[in-house]
Design a protein around this motif. Structure first.
Motif, PDB file in Angstrom:
ATOM      1  N   HIS A  81      22.755 -25.946  -5.997  1.00 25.04           N
ATOM      2  CA  HIS A  81      24.263 -26.117  -5.969  1.00 25.04           C
ATOM      3  C   HIS A  81      25.227 -25.649  -5.214  1.00 25.04           C
ATOM      4  N   HIS A  82      26.189 -26.238  -5.262  1.00 25.98           N
ATOM      5  CA  HIS A  82      27.216 -25.842  -4.162  1.00 25.98           C
ATOM      6  C   HIS A  82      28.705 -25.762  -4.778  1.00 25.98           C
ATOM      7  N   LEU A  83      29.376 -24.992  -4.564  1.00 29.33           N
ATOM      8  CA  LEU A  83      30.807 -24.630  -4.805  1.00 29.33           C
ATOM      9  C   LEU A  83      31.732 -24.388  -3.756  1.00 29.33           C
ATOM     10  N   SER A  84      32.774 -25.098  -3.505  1.00 27.17           N
ATOM     11  CA  SER A  84      33.509 -24.833  -2.414  1.00 27.17           C
ATOM     12  C   SER A  84      34.486 -23.629  -3.008  1.00 27.17           C
ATOM     13  N   TRP A  85      34.965 -22.948  -1.687  1.00 27.34           N
ATOM     14  CA  TRP A  85      36.240 -22.037  -2.257  1.00 27.34           C
ATOM     15  C   TRP A  85      37.225 -22.643  -3.067  1.00 27.34           C
ATOM     16  N   ALA A  86      37.721 -23.736  -2.982  1.00 28.25           N
ATOM     17  CA  ALA A  86      38.658 -24.184  -3.323  1.00 28.25           C
ATOM     18  C   ALA A  86      38.220 -24.218  -5.028  1.00 28.25           C
ATOM     19  N   ILE A 139      22.703 -21.280  -4.661  1.00 29.37           N
ATOM     20  CA  ILE A 139      24.052 -21.535  -4.907  1.00 29.37           C
ATOM     21  C   ILE A 139      24.431 -21.351  -3.366  1.00 29.37           C
ATOM     22  N   THR A 140      25.119 -22.246  -2.965  1.00 35.19           N
ATOM     23  CA  THR A 140      26.072 -22.153  -1.765  1.00 35.19           C
ATOM     24  C   THR A 140      27.444 -22.358  -1.952  1.00 35.19           C
ATOM     25  N   ILE A 141      28.241 -21.360  -1.258  1.00 35.38           N
ATOM     26  CA  ILE A 141      29.685 -21.499  -1.174  1.00 35.38           C
ATOM     27  C   ILE A 141      30.444 -21.527   0.136  1.00 35.38           C
TER      28      ILE A 141
END
Length: 738
Positions: free
Chosen positions: A437-442, A409-411
């Motif tokens: 998977h990727h999540l933005s801080w937003a 997971i990348t953020i």
């Protein structure tokens, strides 16, 4: 080339190496259509072994951890319900996994572009099943994933029920009990116990509150079957909660010396509840004892002393992962993006792993245990303007593969244009065993706000912790402020638009177009978190699923008109809301088109609008279009309030729709707060929505009225030259206010 859809009854063999599947149920987004995905693990006799084989919103993971409900997402034009299936974890006595869905309000015949897609871990499409002939069904089995010898196959079933989710579940042997009274412990009883000095209650609060708040936050019921009895444990406290004087106790819980729950006296419950649970929504505790307004409250996550980029990154990572352990509902919302099971989350920081001759340190490790299986994800975090590197991400994919972990997971602050896209392109061969998977801080902040404000957190202490995380991540010094930089090409492209020298071949234009698409996604996330409904980006079908085509279309609009444009749909709003950044005039223009009432005189249709806009700013422009007429009229709202007739050029025109718009100054700087482009777009759109769109309600025709006199009902109240008179006028005006 798109894979051909399977006709009803047809099947397709899955590739032998496709062991981790993603199943996506999708339908066209019309703003308010709700569909709940589910799955049933069946024996060869086509029955569940127990109620634990029913996976749905109140029971999101199967007992063996093989199948999980991964939640819902929205693309530009469609809504998706997602399920994850690990075929290696399916026990031998399960021969069929039925993939189903249900609706509480409406039927499947109401939906457009109903489809099931099966994908592998690298997002390659393995099977497609389009449903074109649904009618009155309220529950539907889309497909079956079943064994045939050593192979797994997919069969398109396309069979429905009109008895809803409970009827479907019962047909496969699930016991459904909708009449069981909700006997969740009264959290106030824990506070009372603390006040009375009951031994061991403070240990109990963490265990039970965590389970209850997780259930409330995700709409789950607490699974009592997971409560275990440990004969060798020494019970040091026994606490009864939820009882009143003279009444039998609702729940009795015992804990051991380590604070672990070892028994529960709650009455056994028979069957699953398919009814959705309404969450409670407590607020964080307010501070009332400050001696003066200058006193600052102590902060759980402080921004003071944040120095280097490395320190910023470590603090943000630690704050996020610690909160996920403390607030189970929030953790569940986050890990559902990755297909993780619904158990308690454990998080660790900077765990070393050997890779070839080197040692690597991912920023974090997430582990979730459920039903004897442990799901593990490596976490890599960037804050500020830190960029994810391909070599680093691929190294962690290699570590995960060697260790037998499930995901990486990348953020970061990078917001991909659409859900499911990753900002770093990696070797697809590395995704055969490990998902990325990727999540933005937003998105992280959005998930926290949705959990706290709209789903609800039952425990006030957990609510406060989550509130503190949101406050920290929204502070500029946290480095997790979201997308706030239009990029190095912004100033050059903006100046070229102003000078009239921008051309399609300019290499910097696509970079600005992609930055705009990311900004629109952030706007959607902000509105979704603020409003509690999923806001969608409205796009033509041909560009909705094609990132390259989406960038090309945005580039063309920018070059030809000097504008960046987007339209979003808010469920329940009177119409889609558009925002245009005009780089030639340095103006942000927000607008909404509202269909006019389909009855009443032109004057009354205008009056219907004005009544709803009584508090809107005077500088809003009101543009009126007419049926059978090419021209329109446009006036300032302040002028129309004084003279509504300004919008009516002739008495016999038929008002078709109103377009309301308002402009605001456009910031020119690529980043920052003052005079920056991104805040000016955000403020312009949100301000327009709050002042103009939010008070509006779409016109709904009144219900037909019964009358004692048949002749009386035949008189037309349609607007003619003079319109209805007398009592009919009063009734019409009343109808137009709705």
């Amino acid at each position: 080339m798109e894979l051909e859809s399977l006709p009803r009854g047809a099947n397709r063999t899955l590739p032998p190496d496709a062991r981790r599947l993603r199943v996506v149920l999708s339908w066209r987004d019309d703003g308010d259509a709700e569909v709940d995905g589910s799955a049933l693990l069946l024996t060869d006799a086509r029955r569940v072994r127990s109620d634990a084989d029913f996976v749905f919103y109140n029971q999101p993971t199967s007992a063996d951890g093989a199948v999980s409900h991964s939640g819902r997402s929205r693309s530009a034009t469609s809504v998706e319900e997602r399920l994850s299936i690990d075929l290696d974890e399916v026990t031998a006595d399960v021969g069929v996994i039925a993939v189903a869905a249900s609706r509480e309000d409406g039927t499947f015949g109401d939906l457009v572009d109903l489809r099931l897609v099966v994908l592998d871990a690298t997002n390659d499409v393995l099977a497609v099943c389009d449903i074109a002939d649904a009618s009155t069904e309220t529950a539907f089995v889309f497909a079956e994933i079943y064994r045939r010898g050593s192979d797994w196959k997919v069969r398109c079933v396309a069979q429905g029920w009109d008895t809803g989710l409970s009827g479907l579940a019962q047909d496969f042997g699930v016991t459904v009990d909708e009449d069981v009274e909700d006997v969740s412990p009264d959290l106030g009883a824990f506070d009372d116990g603390l006040a009375e000095g009951n031994p061991g209650v403070d240990e109990l609060v963490e265990v039970v509150d965590d389970a209850e708040s997780g259930a409330a936050s995700t709409g789950q019921t607490v699974d009592d079957s997971e409560t275990t009895t440990t004969p060798a444990a020494t019970v040091v406290a026994s606490v009864t909660v939820g009882s009143n004087a003279g009444e039998a106790p609702v729940t009795t819980v015992q804990i051991d010396a380590q604070g672990t729950q070892v028994t529960s006296g709650r009455a056994a419950r028979s069957g699953v509840r398919t009814r959705k649970v309404a969450p409670s929504q407590p607020k964080p505790p307010a501070l009332r004892l400050a001696g003066a307004d200058t006193w600052q409250a102590a902060r759980l996550f402080s921004v003071y002393g944040v120095g280097s980029a490395g320190e910023q990154e470590k603090r943000a990572t630690s704050a996020l992962l610690a909160t996920m352990m403390a607030v189970r509902g929030f953790a569940r919302g986050v890990v559902s993006h990755f297909g993780a099971p619904g158990g308690a989350v454990e998080a660790y920081l900077e765990v070393p792993f050997e890779l070839a001759e080197a040692r690597v340190y991912p920023d974090g490790v997430l582990r979730v245990a459920r039903a004897g299986k442990t799901w593990t994800g490596l976490v890599e975090v960037k804050t500020g303007d830190g960029q994810l590197r391909r070599d680093q991400v691929e190294n962690y994919l290699d570590v995960a593969r060697v260790q037998g972990f499930d995901a990486v997971i990348t953020i970061s602050n990078d917001i991909p244009p659409a859900a499911g896209e990753h900002p770093v392109e990696v070797d697809k061969r590395k995704l055969r065993k490990v998902s990325l998977h990727h999540l933005s801080w937003a998105e992280v902040v959005h998930e926290a706000q949705m959990t706290l404000t709209h789903r609800g957190v039952a425990d006030p202490l957990q609510a406060w912790i989550l509130h503190e995380l949101i406050r920290y991540l929204q502070h500029p010094r946290s480095g997790a402020s979201g997308f706030d930089d239009m990029g190095a090409a912004w100033v050059t492209v903006r100046e070229a638009v102003s000078a009239g020298t921008l051309r399609a071949g300019d290499r910097k234009v696509p970079a600005v177009a992609e930055a705009w698409i990311r900004l629109v996604r952030q706007l959607r996330l902000r509105l979704t978190a603020e409003l509690g409904v999923t806001v969608a980006h409205v796009l033509p079908r041909k560009v909705a699923t094609d990132p390259a085509a989406r960038t090309a279309a945005t580039t063309t609009r920018l070059v030809t008109s000097g504008e960046l444009e987007a339209t979003v749909r808010v469920p329940g709003a009177a119409g889609p809301v558009s925002v245009v950044a005009d780089l030639r005039t340095s103006q942000i223009r927000s607008s909404v088109r509202v269909p006019a009432p389909q009855e009443g005189t032109p004057q009354r249709r205008v009056t219907w609008l004005l009544k709803q806009l009584k508090d809107a700013p005077d500088d809003v422009l009101v543009d009126v279009s007419f049926t059978g007429r090419s021209g329109s009229t446009c006036e300032r709202l302040g002028d129309v309030r004084n003279a509504p007739g300004l919008l009516i050029p002739e008495r016999d025109v038929v008002v078709a729709a109103f377009t309301l718009s308002r402009t605001s100054p456009m910031g020119t700087k690529r980043s920052g707060v003052k005079n920056a482009f991104i805040p000016s777009v955000t403020d312009g759109l949100e301000g327009f929505y709050a002042a103009v769109v939010q008070p509006l309600r779409a016109w709904v025709p009144p219900a037909p009225k019964l009358t004692d006199d048949p002749d009386e009902g035949s008189e037309s109240t349609d607007v003619g030259d003079g319109g209805p008179t007398g009592t009919d006028v009063e009734e019409e005006e009343e109808a137009l206010t709705h």
